[in-house]
Design an enzyme around this catalytic site. Structure first.
Site, mmCIF file in Angstrom:
data_model
loop_
_atom_site.group_PDB
_atom_site.id
_atom_site.type_symbol
_atom_site.label_atom_id
_atom_site.label_comp_id
_atom_site.label_asym_id
_atom_site.label_seq_id
_atom_site.Cartn_x
_atom_site.Cartn_y
_atom_site.Cartn_z
ATOM 1 C CG PHE A 12 -2.169 -1.010 1.198
ATOM 2 C CD1 PHE A 12 -3.132 -0.611 0.483
ATOM 3 C CD2 PHE A 12 -2.114 -2.279 1.584
ATOM 4 C CE1 PHE A 12 -4.194 -1.496 0.142
ATOM 5 C CE2 PHE A 12 -3.179 -3.184 1.666
ATOM 6 C CZ PHE A 12 -4.203 -2.884 0.722
ATOM 7 N N GLY A 13 1.848 1.201 1.044
ATOM 8 C CA GLY A 13 2.683 2.525 0.956
ATOM 9 C C GLY A 13 3.569 2.840 -0.276
ATOM 10 C CB VAL A 77 15.676 -5.155 -0.465
ATOM 11 C CG1 VAL A 77 16.468 -4.214 0.332
ATOM 12 C CG2 VAL A 77 15.398 -4.314 -1.998
ATOM 13 C CD GLU A 168 -12.303 -7.918 8.467
ATOM 14 O OE1 GLU A 168 -12.965 -6.788 8.307
ATOM 15 O OE2 GLU A 168 -11.424 -8.310 7.779
ATOM 16 C CB ALA A 313 -4.461 -0.225 3.861
HETATM 17 C C1 LIG Z 1 -4.677 -10.575 6.905
HETATM 18 C C2 LIG Z 1 -4.584 -9.191 6.929
HETATM 19 C C3 LIG Z 1 -5.706 -8.221 7.126
HETATM 20 C C4 LIG Z 1 -5.819 -6.892 7.021
HETATM 21 N N1 LIG Z 1 -6.684 -6.009 7.239
HETATM 22 C C5 LIG Z 1 -6.654 -4.760 7.052
HETATM 23 C C6 LIG Z 1 -7.937 -4.083 6.921
HETATM 24 O O1 LIG Z 1 -8.906 -4.573 6.773
HETATM 25 N N2 LIG Z 1 -7.873 -3.059 6.924
HETATM 26 C C7 LIG Z 1 -6.625 -2.093 7.018
HETATM 27 O O2 LIG Z 1 -6.397 -0.914 6.904
HETATM 28 N N3 LIG Z 1 -5.387 -2.812 7.245
HETATM 29 C C8 LIG Z 1 -5.356 -4.054 7.163
HETATM 30 N N4 LIG Z 1 -4.338 -4.975 7.199
HETATM 31 C C9 LIG Z 1 -3.084 -3.982 7.530
HETATM 32 C C10 LIG Z 1 -2.354 -3.637 6.037
HETATM 33 O O3 LIG Z 1 -2.477 -4.573 4.968
HETATM 34 C C11 LIG Z 1 -1.216 -3.134 6.236
HETATM 35 O O4 LIG Z 1 -1.115 -1.959 7.287
HETATM 36 C C12 LIG Z 1 -0.469 -2.567 4.953
HETATM 37 O O5 LIG Z 1 -0.340 -3.611 3.909
HETATM 38 C C13 LIG Z 1 0.723 -2.025 5.160
HETATM 39 O O6 LIG Z 1 1.460 -1.469 4.008
HETATM 40 P P1 LIG Z 1 2.926 -1.264 3.606
HETATM 41 O O7 LIG Z 1 3.063 -0.828 2.376
HETATM 42 O O8 LIG Z 1 3.373 -0.778 4.930
HETATM 43 O O9 LIG Z 1 3.206 -2.863 3.354
HETATM 44 P P2 LIG Z 1 2.834 -4.030 2.443
HETATM 45 O O10 LIG Z 1 1.311 -3.747 1.975
HETATM 46 O O11 LIG Z 1 2.799 -5.321 3.503
HETATM 47 O O12 LIG Z 1 3.868 -3.996 1.436
HETATM 48 C C14 LIG Z 1 5.039 -4.775 1.678
HETATM 49 C C15 LIG Z 1 5.631 -5.073 0.361
HETATM 50 O O13 LIG Z 1 7.016 -4.920 0.617
HETATM 51 C C16 LIG Z 1 7.546 -6.123 -0.254
HETATM 52 N N5 LIG Z 1 8.568 -6.670 0.931
HETATM 53 C C17 LIG Z 1 8.769 -7.076 1.903
HETATM 54 N N6 LIG Z 1 10.211 -7.348 2.082
HETATM 55 C C18 LIG Z 1 10.766 -7.142 1.125
HETATM 56 C C19 LIG Z 1 12.249 -7.338 0.881
HETATM 57 N N7 LIG Z 1 13.078 -7.653 1.634
HETATM 58 N N8 LIG Z 1 12.452 -7.074 -0.593
HETATM 59 C C20 LIG Z 1 11.733 -6.732 -1.474
HETATM 60 N N9 LIG Z 1 10.436 -6.785 -1.078
HETATM 61 C C21 LIG Z 1 9.879 -6.785 0.058
HETATM 62 C C22 LIG Z 1 6.437 -7.266 -0.111
HETATM 63 O O14 LIG Z 1 6.508 -8.303 -0.999
HETATM 64 C C23 LIG Z 1 5.128 -6.352 -0.073
HETATM 65 O O15 LIG Z 1 4.695 -6.225 -1.581
HETATM 66 C C24 LIG Z 1 -4.129 -6.378 7.210
HETATM 67 C C25 LIG Z 1 -3.276 -7.027 7.167
HETATM 68 C C26 LIG Z 1 -3.281 -8.373 7.087
HETATM 69 C C27 LIG Z 1 -1.928 -9.246 7.129
#
Ligand SMILES: Cc1cc2nc3c(=O)[nH]c(=O)nc-3n(C[C@H](O)[C@H](O)[C@H](O)COP(=O)(O)OP(=O)(O)OC[C@H]3O[C@@H](n4cnc5c(N)ncnc54)[C@H](O)[C@@H]3O)c2cc1C
Length: 428
Positions: A12-13, A77, A168, A313
């Site tokens: 998401f970020g 990474v 959920e 998210a």
């Molecule tokens: C089961 C579940 C249900 C959820 N339900 C909700 C909800 O209903 N509402 C809500 O707001 N939030 C929810 N969340 C939380 C939300 O999904 C996270 O807060 C959000 O995804 C965080 O975004 P992000 O960009 O920090 O990381 P992420 O979306 O997790 O993305 C991280 C990315 O980094 C990549 N990555 C990781 N490590 C490496 C590496 N070493 N090298 C290269 N790539 C890498 C991964 O492949 C991934 O694509 C839920 C989470 C889970 C697990």
């Protein structure tokens, strides 16, 4: 010569940052260990056969196709050389002028090694597919065992953690059992199936107001979910979950939804970490010692009004957009504004026609909250095809009450059910 921005992680970020940098005068390189953006909030629906796995993931190259200044590399990474301004992958060193770290989080088992090795978690797409196969495998195995205790353990499904994911998942699992599995398995009595939600605190959905917690509890109980509140997990043995108060639950399925912590990549940043191993950042989301490095989403520790922002998210998306904005402002020789999170609310769905939501200061429960949940999740799903297919899956399951995605993949169902305690170590 345009500056080079490297974005690590296309969740998401990272996706929000990439979108905000597209068509701007910077060269953007996106890195992710998967070639797709995953919509994690719907993982539990894959695990409970409500939507297909392809509908909650979208290829990154298809997203960026029209953004000429944005490129993607499939790469894991492994480290950072902040002094040299380089990102380390398994094969390369990639230079950057600006870096956005958005590698998300991983499941937090709080040092419970056996739980980590033997429970199921929901973080990646294959976690959800494995869990679905395992649940269906347990039902298959239950039809052939002659041992009543073994059958009971196969048909007891425990979810630990009563946050939105746990609630959920329990609601959806209860619906799956009630509307589909009891028909598929007429030789098993419906009352043999148990779904237990274990929570260390005294209520479900602790971040919501008490009226919504009470509603969620009533709905779960009406669906047949048993609540074990104030229940803290001590250990997991094959087929048995042990709680700190001495009680035990015989089960071959324990799903751990009790917490997350920052991606291990956070360890590559030499800074004292905040709660959950998250990286504290400045008001504009950059690192104090390295203003050219930004951290967003679940990896970042940001406080607002004296409280840490949650790992959700909307926080990740707003932070990703903000980091991109600060980079563009700096390139225009202006300083970026501080980050301010706009909280649009929290919601959780509890089976058919029921959800709780707190949004824009309004509390909703029941059908209206359920409709709001569906609309919001459809809106944020990436890709028209994914939205359409998710909607069709939901409509089909809603009208016919019989989701048809009950496939056991990747293993023989009987063996998976019997070996339920050994999910295999994914090395998190
Ligand atoms: C089961 C579940 C249900 C959820 N339900 C909700 C909800 O209903 N509402 C809500 O707001 N939030 C929810 N969340 C939380 C939300 O999904 C996270 O807060 C959000 O995804 C965080 O975004 P992000 O960009 O920090 O990381 P992420 O979306 O997790 O993305 C991280 C990315 O980094 C990549 N990555 C990781 N490590 C490496 C590496 N070493 N090298 C290269 N790539 C890498 C991964 O492949 C991934 O694509 C839920 C989470 C889970 C697990």
């Amino acid at each position: 010569m345009p500056k080079r921005v490297v974005v690590v992680g296309m969740g998401f970020g990272g996706l929000s940052a990439a979108r905000a940098l597209a068509r701007e005068n910077v060269e953007v390189l996106l890195l992710d260990e998967s070639n797709y953006h995953l919509f994690q909030p719907l993982l539990y629906q894959v695990a409970t056969a409500s939507v297909e796995q392809e509908n909650i993931a979208y290829p990154i190259r298809a997203i960026i196709r029209k953004w000429k200044n944005v490129h993607f590399r499939l790469a894991r990474v492994t480290g950072l050389d902040l002094a040299a301004r380089q990102v380390l992958t398994e094969t390369d060193r990639l230079a950057y002028d600006y870096l956005v770290l958005a590698a998300g989080s991983t499941t937090n088992f709080f040092g419970l090694d056996h739980v980590q090795r033997m429970s199921f978690s929901l973080k990646r797409l294959d976690d959800a597919v494995n869990l679905r196969s395992h649940i269906l495998g347990c039902f298959e195995s239950a039809t052939i065992t002659d041992d009543p205790a073994e059958r009971a353990a196969l048909l007891t499904f425990v979810v630990v953690g009563a946050g939105p994911t746990g609630v959920e998942l329990c609601g959806a699992l209860a619906e799956l059992v009630r509307h589909a599995l009891t028909k598929d398995f007429p030789e098993l009595a419906a009352d043999q199936v148990q779904i237990i939600l274990v929570e260390a605190l005294s209520s479900v959905l602790p971040s919501l107001p008490s009226a919504l917690q009470a509603y969620a509890q009533r709905r779960l109980q009406r669906l047949g979910v048993r609540l074990w509140l104030n229940g803290s997990v001590a250990d997991l043995e094959t087929g048995r979950l042990l709680l700190r108060n001495g009680s035990q639950i015989e089960s071959h399925t324990v799903v751990w939804a009790a917490g997350v912590k920052a991606s291990p990549l956070a360890l590559a940043v030499p800074a004292e970490k905040g709660r959950g191993g998250r990286i504290p950042v400045e008001a504009d989301l950059s690192l104090t010692a390295h203003p050219e490095v930004f951290v967003v989403g679940d990896m970042a520790y940001v406080e607002q009004d004296g409280q840490a922002l949650p790992m959700v998210a909307p926080v990740a998306m707003q932070e990703g957009r903000h980091a991109a904005r600060v980079i563009l402002e700096r390139e225009a020789q202006r300083s970026g504004p501080p980050f301010l999170y706009r909280d649009r609310g929290t919601m959780a769905i509890i089976g058919r026609n029921a959800a709780v939501a707190q949004a824009f200061g309004v509390r909703l429960s029941g059908f209206a909250a359920w409709l709001a949940w569906l609309g919001l999740h459809l809106y944020y799903l990436v890709g028209f095809r994914n939205r359409l297919m998710a909607l069709l899956n939901w409509a089909y399951a809603y009208v016919l009450r019989d989701p048809k995605l009950r496939l056991i993949l990747g293993c023989d169902g009987q063996a998976k059910g019997m070996l339920a305690g050994s999910k295999g170590d994914k090395g998190e």
